[in-house]
Design an enzyme around this catalytic site. Structure first.
Site, short mmCIF file in Angstrom:
data_model
loop_
_atom_site.label_atom_id
_atom_site.label_comp_id
_atom_site.label_asym_id
_atom_site.label_seq_id
_atom_site.Cartn_x
_atom_site.Cartn_y
_atom_site.Cartn_z
N THR A 242 -20.40 -2.47 43.99
CA THR A 242 -21.23 -1.99 42.89
C THR A 242 -21.18 -0.47 42.93
O THR A 242 -21.67 0.14 43.90
CB THR A 242 -22.70 -2.46 43.06
OG1 THR A 242 -22.71 -3.88 43.09
CG2 THR A 242 -23.56 -1.96 41.90
N LYS B 107 -23.40 -4.99 35.16
CA LYS B 107 -24.18 -5.17 36.40
C LYS B 107 -25.45 -4.29 36.38
O LYS B 107 -26.55 -4.75 36.68
CB LYS B 107 -23.29 -4.81 37.59
CG LYS B 107 -24.00 -4.61 38.90
CD LYS B 107 -24.02 -5.84 39.75
CE LYS B 107 -24.89 -5.61 40.98
NZ LYS B 107 -25.13 -6.80 41.73
N LYS C 75 -30.76 1.24 44.70
CA LYS C 75 -29.38 1.74 44.46
C LYS C 75 -28.95 1.44 43.02
O LYS C 75 -28.46 2.32 42.31
CB LYS C 75 -28.41 1.07 45.44
CG LYS C 75 -26.95 1.40 45.14
CD LYS C 75 -25.96 0.53 45.91
CE LYS C 75 -24.56 0.74 45.32
NZ LYS C 75 -23.51 -0.02 45.98
P1 NAD Z 1 -22.30 -3.63 53.82
O1 NAD Z 1 -22.83 -2.30 54.14
O2 NAD Z 1 -22.75 -4.84 54.58
O3 NAD Z 1 -20.69 -3.59 53.92
C1 NAD Z 1 -19.89 -2.50 53.57
C2 NAD Z 1 -18.72 -2.49 54.53
O4 NAD Z 1 -17.81 -1.46 54.13
C3 NAD Z 1 -19.14 -2.15 55.97
O5 NAD Z 1 -18.67 -3.17 56.84
C4 NAD Z 1 -18.47 -0.80 56.24
O6 NAD Z 1 -18.06 -0.64 57.59
C5 NAD Z 1 -17.29 -0.87 55.30
N1 NAD Z 1 -16.74 0.43 54.95
C6 NAD Z 1 -17.38 1.55 54.54
N2 NAD Z 1 -16.49 2.53 54.29
C7 NAD Z 1 -15.27 2.02 54.54
C8 NAD Z 1 -13.95 2.54 54.48
N3 NAD Z 1 -13.73 3.79 54.10
N4 NAD Z 1 -12.93 1.73 54.83
C9 NAD Z 1 -13.15 0.45 55.22
N5 NAD Z 1 -14.37 -0.09 55.31
C10 NAD Z 1 -15.42 0.68 54.96
O7 NAD Z 1 -22.57 -3.83 52.25
P2 NAD Z 1 -22.57 -5.21 51.43
O8 NAD Z 1 -23.95 -5.77 51.42
O9 NAD Z 1 -21.42 -6.03 51.87
O10 NAD Z 1 -22.31 -4.64 49.95
C11 NAD Z 1 -21.03 -4.25 49.53
C12 NAD Z 1 -21.12 -3.93 48.04
O11 NAD Z 1 -21.58 -5.07 47.33
C13 NAD Z 1 -22.08 -2.78 47.71
O12 NAD Z 1 -21.51 -2.00 46.69
C14 NAD Z 1 -23.34 -3.52 47.23
O13 NAD Z 1 -24.10 -2.75 46.32
C15 NAD Z 1 -22.72 -4.74 46.55
N6 NAD Z 1 -23.60 -5.90 46.47
C16 NAD Z 1 -24.31 -6.31 47.56
C17 NAD Z 1 -25.13 -7.43 47.46
C18 NAD Z 1 -25.93 -7.92 48.65
O14 NAD Z 1 -26.79 -8.78 48.46
N7 NAD Z 1 -25.66 -7.45 49.87
C19 NAD Z 1 -25.23 -8.13 46.25
C20 NAD Z 1 -24.46 -7.71 45.17
C21 NAD Z 1 -23.65 -6.59 45.30
#
Ligand code: NAD
Length: 296
Positions: A96, A171, A246
């Site tokens: 997102t 979204k 966010k």
């Molecule tokens: P998270 O923080 O659990 O995971 C993000 C991952 O990205 C981490 O493991 C981190 O180490 C990795 N990362 C960061 N920078 C990096 C890089 N340069 N190279 C490789 N890896 C890298 O977050 P999440 O909950 O998995 O969310 C991911 C996305 O999905 C976000 O944009 C969030 O807004 C969206 N989202 C999350 C949810 C939810 O319920 N968690 C729901 C809908 C959308």
């Protein structure tokens, strides 16, 4: 079956990647965190040590990263994925992120000879694990057509919302409405308490009247009327208030850029900012009812 690179193996990315493996795809996985790479290898992926490696020799690259800055830093520039991947690679960004970054990155992907869609999701970690996510997709028709079978391995509802950035637009419009409607629902239940009106009675009436909305009927912010709502488990997320904040910030920022007026979206962002500032960003977003009752 295809070879897929997957970058960003967090709460959402890891289960999404596992569903691609379950569907028979060969996945090359990368995350900055060692533990995430190790878990990916245990799940049957080939864990690689750079993002570039995950984009080489694959047909599709999926990114699931925290924000626009991460997506830009991973994809753009000489050391980025667009330069590393073979021409014609399909990029699916499910993070997102802000609409402007999504459109800028899509532009660069096209210049590098790749196909790209923005495909943010709703459905949370539960949906990612069950493979029932909703994908909101922005991008050209040929990219959408090629991406669809991969999205179907990770989700249940897939909607093509238009050109580049329109997935992100969908979204944030949806989540802005959700944030506003949750605050409205909390205010109604908090007012009912002060007026001596039982929460179940309010629910029985309003859920069948013109005040009815998802925040009430699926995610009711008081315990009782909807047994599966987070209110019944001490507001354990669910959808964390910090995540809602966010998305509201992204909506307000997009509105400023587009000249749209979103006074309630901006107010909702302020209120979730207060909740997160009070150390409650990890609670489910329906937990804002504590603050609205004046009992943070
Ligand atoms: P998270 O923080 O659990 O995971 C993000 C991952 O990205 C981490 O493991 C981190 O180490 C990795 N990362 C960061 N920078 C990096 C890089 N340069 N190279 C490789 N890896 C890298 O977050 P999440 O909950 O998995 O969310 C991911 C996305 O999905 C976000 O944009 C969030 O807004 C969206 N989202 C999350 C949810 C939810 O319920 N968690 C729901 C809908 C959308």
């Amino acid at each position: 079956m295809a070879s897929v690179g997957f970058i960003g193996l967090g709460n959402m990315g890891a289960p999404m990647m596992r569903n691609l493996i379950k569907a028979g795809h060969a996945v090359k996985a990368f995350d900055l965190a060692d533990t995430a790479r190790k878990a990916a290898a245990d799940a049957g992926a080939t864990a690689v040590t750079t993002a570039r490696e995950a984009a080489q020799g694959v047909e599709v690259v999926v990114t699931m990263l925290p924000a626009g800055a991460h997506v830009k830093s991973v994809t753009l520039g000489e050391g980025g994925l667009f330069a590393a991947a073979a021409k014609g690679t399909l990029f699916i960004d499910s993070s997102t992120i802000d609409v402007a970054s999504a459109r800028a990155v899509a532009d660069e992907a096209a210049k590098a000879g790749h196909l790209m869609i923005d495909a943010p999701v709703s459905g949370g970690v539960g949906g990612a694990e069950a493979g029932t996510l909703t994908f909101m997709v922005g991008g050209p028709d040929p990219a959408f057509a090629r991406a669809k079978p991969f999205l179907e391995a990770m989700g249940k509802t897939i909607v093509h919302a238009g050109g580049p950035g329109n997935g992100q637009a969908a979204k944030i419009c949806n989540n802005m409405l959700l944030g506003i409607s949750m605050i409205g629902t909390c205010e109604a239940f908090a007012l009912a308490e002060k007026l001596g009106l039982d929460a179940q009675k309010l629910f029985d009436i309003a859920s069948k009247s013109s005040g009815q909305c998802w925040s009430m009927t699926t995610y009711c912010p008081v315990p009782g009327p909807v047994p599966t709502s987070p209110a019944n488990r001490d507001y354990k997320a669910g959808f964390a208030a910090a995540m809602m904040l966010k998305d509201l910030k992204l909506a307000v920022e997009a509105a400023q850029g587009a000249g749209a007026s979103v006074p309630l979206g901006a107010e909702a962002a302020q209120l979730y900012n207060l909740m997160a500032g009070a150390g409650q960003g990890g609670l489910d977003f329906s937990g804002i009812i504590h603050m609205l009752r004046g009992k943070a």
